[in-house]
Design an enzyme around this catalytic site. Structure first.
Site: not given
Length: 339
Positions: A286-288
């Site tokens: 989910h970093r993106s």
């Protein structure tokens, strides 16, 4: 570490760089929101990577620091104070304040872990019973820019330490059972030539944004690059003076965008648009999504708006996803498509 300011050297103006719009925009967005976790600039030699990074600091608003403090403590924000300065603040001392330019701290390829994070002065601890930190490069970079040229040639462990500090905003030093921490909030910028080797995917992912730069293909632009560089080398001060008005305009615009950023809003439709782009491209984790949201908000702030649009999401995706897409063996990052 000496607190003496380095002798000022005239740098090539950021606004005089020809082309390389994605490079310049990625740097500006990280200044607007250092929480973007930095930018990795990939490209061949001679594409203005280092020139742009070094010139960036000239565009930033000056900052207040505690005079004589090697940790660049903010005299107005206890969260950005080194432990000893915070103790003085708590004791009611009036902290001496000095105003200066933001620093670009360069990390040598040969840097050791101790040189980067600093050490604990065990002699002082043993003799005086007082724990003190011998500051490293992360202390010097606090509230500034940490520039890692040829990041792909650095020791992986050193890069891990840097990226951890950039993500947490804190540098922790542990020696002989003693642990001390100090704030380390900085804009992290790495440059590399892919021909000299790639970064591990785990390290790539830790950079918020990634941009690939190439030599200019337009003959007129290439000629302009040569003319401007020759004029700068003939008389750096006169060349910088010719670009002073444009530099001041950009400095003012960046300061306004920094002030505007906290007011920028993104509705649920924007959040779904971000999620759909990550899913479509098969990006792990989910970093993106988080980085895209921050980048889209920074783009909106830069454009003078307080509401994120689909166009902001498109611009953020181009910078935040290229280095996170699952690739086949030997497939290059620069070949990624967002259409």
């Amino acid at each position: 570490m000496s607190n003496t300011e380095p002798v000022h050297k005239t740098l090539y103006p950021f606004v005089a760089i020809v082309g390389q719009e994605a490079l310049k925009k990625s740097l500006i967005l990280n200044v607007i929101n250092p929480g973007l976790s930095g930018v990795l600039i990939r490209g061949e030699k001679g594409t203005a990577k280092s020139t742009a990074v070094r010139a960036l600091a000239e565009l930033l608003p000056e900052i207040d620091v505690v005079d004589g403090d090697p940790f660049q403590s903010d005299p107005h924000d206890p969260r950005a104070m080194a432990p000893e300065v915070y103790a003085r603040y708590q004791a009611g001392e009036t902290l001496p304040v000095r105003r200066r330019k933001v620093r670009v701290v360069e990390l040598p390829v040969s840097a050791t872990e101790d040189r980067v994070i600093g050490t604990i002065n065990l002699e002082t601890a043993l003799k005086e019973g007082r724990r003190t930190i011998e500051p490293g490069l992360l202390a010097a970079a606090h509230r500034g820019i940490l520039y890692m040229d040829e990041v792909n040639l650095l020791d992986d462990h050193v890069v891990d330490v840097l990226l951890d500090s950039a993500a947490m905003g804190v540098n922790t030093i542990e020696r002989e059972g003693v642990s001390l921490s100090h704030p380390a909030r900085f804009t992290l910028i790495g440059t590399m030539n892919p021909e000299e080797g790639e970064l591990r995917p785990q390290l790539l992912d830790r950079f918020g944004l990634c941009v690939h730069v190439e030599g200019l293909n337009d003959p007129a632009q290439r000629v302009e690059v040569v003319k401007r560089r020759a004029a700068f080398e003939d008389d750096p001060e006169a060349f910088a003076a010719r670009w002073a008005d444009e530099t001041e305009k950009m400095r003012t615009a960046i300061a306004a965008a920094i002030a505007r950023y906290p007011r920028v809003q993104a509705d649920d439709a924007i959040l779904y648009a971000i999620a759909e782009r990550s899913l479509k491209l098969g990006v792990d984790g989910h970093r993106s999504d988080i980085i895209m949201l921050k980048a889209a908000k920074a783009l909106a702030a830069w454009e003078g708006r307080e509401q994120v649009t689909e166009q902001d999401v498109d611009g953020a995706a181009a910078l935040a996803l290229a280095h996170r897409i699952r690739r086949k063996p030997f497939e290059d990052i620069s070949g990624s498509s967002f259409s």
